[in-house]
Design a protein around this motif. Structure first.
Motif, short mmCIF file in Angstrom:
data_model
loop_
_atom_site.label_atom_id
_atom_site.label_comp_id
_atom_site.label_asym_id
_atom_site.label_seq_id
_atom_site.Cartn_x
_atom_site.Cartn_y
_atom_site.Cartn_z
N GLU A 93 0.79 -1.30 0.13
CA GLU A 93 -0.11 0.09 0.06
C GLU A 93 0.98 1.10 0.05
O GLU A 93 0.58 2.40 -0.63
CB GLU A 93 -1.07 -0.05 1.27
N LEU A 94 2.03 1.36 0.66
CA LEU A 94 2.91 2.43 0.69
C LEU A 94 3.49 2.61 -0.70
O LEU A 94 3.57 3.74 -0.95
CB LEU A 94 3.99 2.18 1.95
N ALA A 95 4.01 1.53 -1.18
CA ALA A 95 4.51 1.54 -2.50
C ALA A 95 3.51 2.38 -3.46
O ALA A 95 3.77 3.26 -4.34
CB ALA A 95 5.02 0.33 -3.20
N ALA A 96 2.30 1.86 -3.49
CA ALA A 96 1.41 2.40 -4.37
C ALA A 96 1.14 3.85 -4.07
O ALA A 96 0.96 4.75 -5.03
CB ALA A 96 -0.03 1.60 -4.41
N THR A 97 0.81 4.38 -2.90
CA THR A 97 0.76 5.63 -2.56
C THR A 97 1.91 6.50 -2.75
O THR A 97 1.60 7.46 -3.73
CB THR A 97 0.49 5.76 -0.96
N VAL A 98 3.01 6.26 -2.66
CA VAL A 98 4.15 6.93 -2.78
C VAL A 98 4.65 7.13 -4.47
O VAL A 98 4.91 7.96 -4.90
CB VAL A 98 5.78 6.32 -2.55
N ALA A 99 4.25 6.02 -5.08
CA ALA A 99 4.33 6.23 -6.69
C ALA A 99 3.17 7.28 -7.18
O ALA A 99 3.40 7.84 -8.28
CB ALA A 99 3.66 4.68 -7.33
N GLY A 100 2.16 7.44 -6.23
CA GLY A 100 1.24 8.49 -6.72
C GLY A 100 2.02 9.97 -6.83
O GLY A 100 1.50 11.01 -7.31
N PHE A 101 3.13 10.14 -5.90
CA PHE A 101 3.84 11.35 -5.81
C PHE A 101 4.74 11.47 -6.69
O PHE A 101 5.59 12.56 -6.79
CB PHE A 101 4.37 11.46 -4.38
N ALA A 102 4.98 10.63 -7.83
CA ALA A 102 6.34 10.52 -8.72
C ALA A 102 5.89 11.25 -9.81
O ALA A 102 6.72 11.52 -10.90
CB ALA A 102 6.79 9.13 -8.86
N GLY A 103 4.80 11.90 -10.06
CA GLY A 103 4.29 12.52 -11.32
C GLY A 103 5.04 14.04 -11.45
O GLY A 103 5.70 14.52 -10.50
N PRO A 104 4.60 14.44 -12.66
CA PRO A 104 5.18 15.74 -12.63
C PRO A 104 4.63 16.73 -11.81
O PRO A 104 5.34 17.79 -11.36
CB PRO A 104 4.62 16.02 -14.14
N ASP A 105 3.22 16.69 -11.22
CA ASP A 105 2.80 17.47 -10.26
C ASP A 105 2.82 16.89 -8.83
O ASP A 105 1.75 16.53 -8.16
CB ASP A 105 1.46 17.78 -10.58
N ARG A 106 4.22 16.77 -8.39
CA ARG A 106 4.49 15.98 -7.24
C ARG A 106 3.59 16.82 -6.04
O ARG A 106 3.17 16.30 -5.13
CB ARG A 106 5.94 15.89 -7.03
N ASP A 107 4.16 18.23 -5.93
CA ASP A 107 3.50 19.10 -5.06
C ASP A 107 2.19 19.02 -4.87
O ASP A 107 1.44 18.96 -3.77
CB ASP A 107 3.96 20.34 -5.18
N GLY A 108 1.50 19.16 -5.73
CA GLY A 108 -0.01 19.01 -5.95
C GLY A 108 -0.66 17.50 -5.50
O GLY A 108 -1.61 17.55 -4.65
N ALA A 109 0.08 16.76 -5.72
CA ALA A 109 -0.42 15.25 -5.23
C ALA A 109 -0.23 15.27 -3.89
O ALA A 109 -0.93 14.58 -3.22
CB ALA A 109 0.38 14.22 -6.04
N VAL A 110 1.00 15.67 -3.30
CA VAL A 110 1.15 15.69 -1.82
C VAL A 110 0.11 16.53 -1.35
O VAL A 110 -0.36 16.08 -0.02
CB VAL A 110 2.72 16.21 -1.70
#
Length: 216
Positions: free
Chosen positions: A99-116
């Motif tokens: 679950e952690l790996a899947a969540t962190v993967a969501g922060f790896a895109g170009p809009d990292r700050d927005g995702a966080v």
């Protein structure tokens, strides 16, 4: 949102899955933008081009629109705890790592700050909205029951055995540890480098406390 069919999935099942995901994603966006209490289910339905009745055909309540995606965790926990080749603690840590790996993967895109920022706002909204907090707490209780039943099947004990119940509650409590750790590390400078290692270290510290107790 993925639109490809999953293995063995019929066209009807695919359409239902995509509609369910559209409703949930749309609701989450609207709730985060306007506030949970300010958005009516009818407005979510209108934004998705369906009737309010259709929404309730997929979700039993307004709260479920946002938090029903937690349901697979209960099923995954029951399955993992049934595996005889790993201990219950190992099985739980494996699920948390995935679950952690899947969540962190969501922060790896170009809009990292927005995702966080969206992730942190999501957690804040649950904590500050009584209806969502109550629903989340009820889901946690369901996880404990599911875990206790799985442990009972594994050991041949009774589902209401005090030792199994406290073990199940302790294992499920690791989800709170991980969520709290993730939000704490993200709330700093937003840097996700080393995030997985930092959160995993916190979870393993908590797991070590449980391991000492469970082994006893």
């Amino acid at each position: 949102m993925a639109t490809t069919a999953e293995p063995g999935e019929s066209l009807r099942e695919r359409k239902k899955r995509l509609m369910r995901r559209q409703l949930s994603d749309t609701a989450a966006e609207m709730f985060l933008t306007h506030g949970f209490d300010a958005v009516r289910v009818a407005e979510v339905a209108e934004a998705c081009g369906v009737s309010e009745k259709t929404v309730f055909n997929y979700f039993p309540s307004k709260e479920a629109l946002l938090l029903d995606r937690l349901e697979p965790t209960s099923e995954a926990l029951s399955t993992a705890l049934a595996r005889p080749e790993v201990t219950p603690l190992e099985a739980t840590l494996g699920l948390l790592a995935d679950e952690l790996a899947a969540t962190v993967a969501g922060f790896a895109g170009p809009d990292r700050d927005g995702a966080v920022a969206a992730y942190l706002r999501f957690g804040d909204m649950i904590d500050r909205t009584p209806a969502l907090y109550a629903y989340s707490s009820a889901m946690t209780d369901r996880f404990v029951i599911a875990a206790c039943q799985a442990l009972a099947r594994r050991t041949g004990g009774a589902p209401d055995d005090p030792e199994l119940l406290i073990t199940a509650a302790a294992l499920v409590g690791l989800w709170r540890v991980q969520a709290s750790s993730l939000r704490r590390h993200l709330a700093g400078d937003g840097d996700v480098v080393g995030l997985t290692e930092a959160v995993t270290a916190d979870v393993e510290r908590a797991a070590h406390v449980l391991e000492r107790g469970l082994n006893g």
